[in-house]
Design a protein around this motif. Structure first.
Motif, PDB file in Angstrom:
ATOM      1  N   GLN A   1       0.811  -1.224   0.000  1.00  0.00           N
ATOM      2  CA  GLN A   1       0.000   0.000   0.000  1.00  0.00           C
ATOM      3  C   GLN A   1       0.846   1.277   0.000  1.00  0.00           C
ATOM      4  N   ASP A   2       2.088   1.174   0.473  1.00  0.00           N
ATOM      5  CA  ASP A   2       2.917   2.386   0.519  1.00  0.00           C
ATOM      6  C   ASP A   2       3.814   2.529  -0.718  1.00  0.00           C
ATOM      7  N   ARG A   3       3.553   1.733  -1.728  1.00  0.00           N
ATOM      8  CA  ARG A   3       4.290   1.872  -2.988  1.00  0.00           C
ATOM      9  C   ARG A   3       3.330   2.430  -4.042  1.00  0.00           C
ATOM     10  N   ARG A   4       3.649   3.572  -4.608  1.00  0.00           N
ATOM     11  CA  ARG A   4       2.733   4.161  -5.593  1.00  0.00           C
ATOM     12  C   ARG A   4       2.897   3.483  -6.950  1.00  0.00           C
ATOM     13  N   LEU A   5       1.787   3.068  -7.508  1.00  0.00           N
ATOM     14  CA  LEU A   5       1.801   2.411  -8.813  1.00  0.00           C
ATOM     15  C   LEU A   5       1.390   3.421  -9.879  1.00  0.00           C
ATOM     16  N   ILE A   6       2.307   3.708 -10.776  1.00  0.00           N
ATOM     17  CA  ILE A   6       2.024   4.671 -11.843  1.00  0.00           C
ATOM     18  C   ILE A   6       1.569   3.890 -13.070  1.00  0.00           C
TER      19      ILE A   6
ATOM     20  N   GLU B   1       5.279   9.339  -2.245  1.00  0.00           N
ATOM     21  CA  GLU B   1       5.977   8.100  -1.874  1.00  0.00           C
ATOM     22  C   GLU B   1       7.352   8.013  -2.545  1.00  0.00           C
ATOM     23  N   ASP B   2       8.302   7.362  -1.858  1.00  0.00           N
ATOM     24  CA  ASP B   2       9.605   7.080  -2.470  1.00  0.00           C
ATOM     25  C   ASP B   2       9.566   5.753  -3.232  1.00  0.00           C
ATOM     26  N   LYS B   3       8.703   4.853  -2.748  1.00  0.00           N
ATOM     27  CA  LYS B   3       8.644   3.533  -3.376  1.00  0.00           C
ATOM     28  C   LYS B   3       7.663   3.599  -4.542  1.00  0.00           C
ATOM     29  N   LEU B   4       8.153   3.194  -5.722  1.00  0.00           N
ATOM     30  CA  LEU B   4       7.343   3.362  -6.923  1.00  0.00           C
ATOM     31  C   LEU B   4       7.272   2.078  -7.749  1.00  0.00           C
TER      32      LEU B   4
END
Ligand code: SAH
Length: 245
Positions: free
Chosen positions: A162-167, A187-190
């Motif tokens: 949930q803390d990783r942004r999905l582009i 977010e830093d996690k991508l």
């Protein structure tokens, strides 16, 4: 530190430390001695994805065999890139290209994703990994991305951190410019998701847009082929949120 582009760079499976010597595999030996025409004592760079990059010297033995003597480390092992690159598999030639370009562009993990309009479902994992290694050798990437087993889009989204942004590259966006949406990301996690040749289905698009960890982006006013979209998306992402900064 930028990589040295004058020397051949070879991926090996062995642990690498100063002073050791190991035999190169038959294909690598052929490449080094017959294609590059390296001879006794010629320098090359060696890496294994774990121990950094090392200067080695070639020691041919007879016509068909060669050993590599490891001298000193040229670059330490960098941390693996954290970018999760999710892609619908493409037909072979374009898939090879896309995997190579994704590695060059700094993908950290390769995640094939099966979507509704995927035309390719039997994915050659060995070939994907071989392409990743080839791109790493060529471009001086020392942390070779792992290739995960394919998953269905639904399963990918259910298990997503949930803390990783999905582009998500949405070919049906209302705007053309991806920059504002990317600049808003905290977010830093991508992760990045690019669809198949047939695009995403309407229901997939709707589901993706509703998820709190998803940011949909356009990639300009034209529909791009999936392999072009991959390079374009990775470029803009690295420039705004990634390691170009
Ligand atoms: N056949 C589809 C296009 C698929 S393009 C159609 O005609 O609608 C393959 C993938 O590349 C898409 O699923 C999307 O992820 C990405 N892509 C291509 N062009 C894009 C654009 N202009 N904006 C955002 N994503 C794009």
């Amino acid at each position: 530190m930028r990589a040295n582009y004058k020397l051949a760079r070879l991926f090996v499976d062995n642990p690498i430390i100063a002073g050791i010597e190991f035999e190169s595999g038959p294909e690598q030996t052929h490449y080094l001695t017959n294609v590059l025409r390296l001879g006794e004592g010629d320098a090359l760079l060696v890496f294994n994805g774990r121990d950094g990059e090392w200067l080695g010297r070639l020691k041919p033995r007879g016509r068909k065999r060669a050993f590599i003597h490891i001298e000193s480390q040229t670059r330490p092992q960098p941390p693996a890139a954290d970018l999760v690159y999710c892609f619908a598999p493409l037909k072979q030639g374009r898939l090879d290209y896309m995997v190579q370009k994704a590695v060059e562009m700094g993908a950290g993990l390769l995640q094939p994703v099966i979507t509704q309009h995927c035309q390719v479902t039997n994915i050659g994992m060995v070939r994907i990994q071989a392409n990743a290694i080839e791109a790493a050798e060529q471009c001086g990437v020392l942390a070779v991305p792992q290739c995960r087993s394919p998953v269905k889009l639904v399963a990918l989204l259910e298990a997503w951190e949930q803390d990783r942004r999905l582009i998500f590259c949405d070919e049906d966006s209302k705007t053309n410019n991806p920059v504002p949406a990317l600049q808003d990301i905290r977010e830093d996690k991508l992760g990045l998701l690019v669809g198949p040749e047939g695009g995403f289905s309407e229901s997939e698009r709707e589901k993706l847009r509703k998820l709190p960890f998803v940011t949909a982006i356009p990639l300009g006013p034209r529909i791009l082929r999936a392999d072009t979209a991959a390079v374009a998306a990775l470029t803009i992402l690295q420039a705004i949120k990634g390691d170009w900064g």
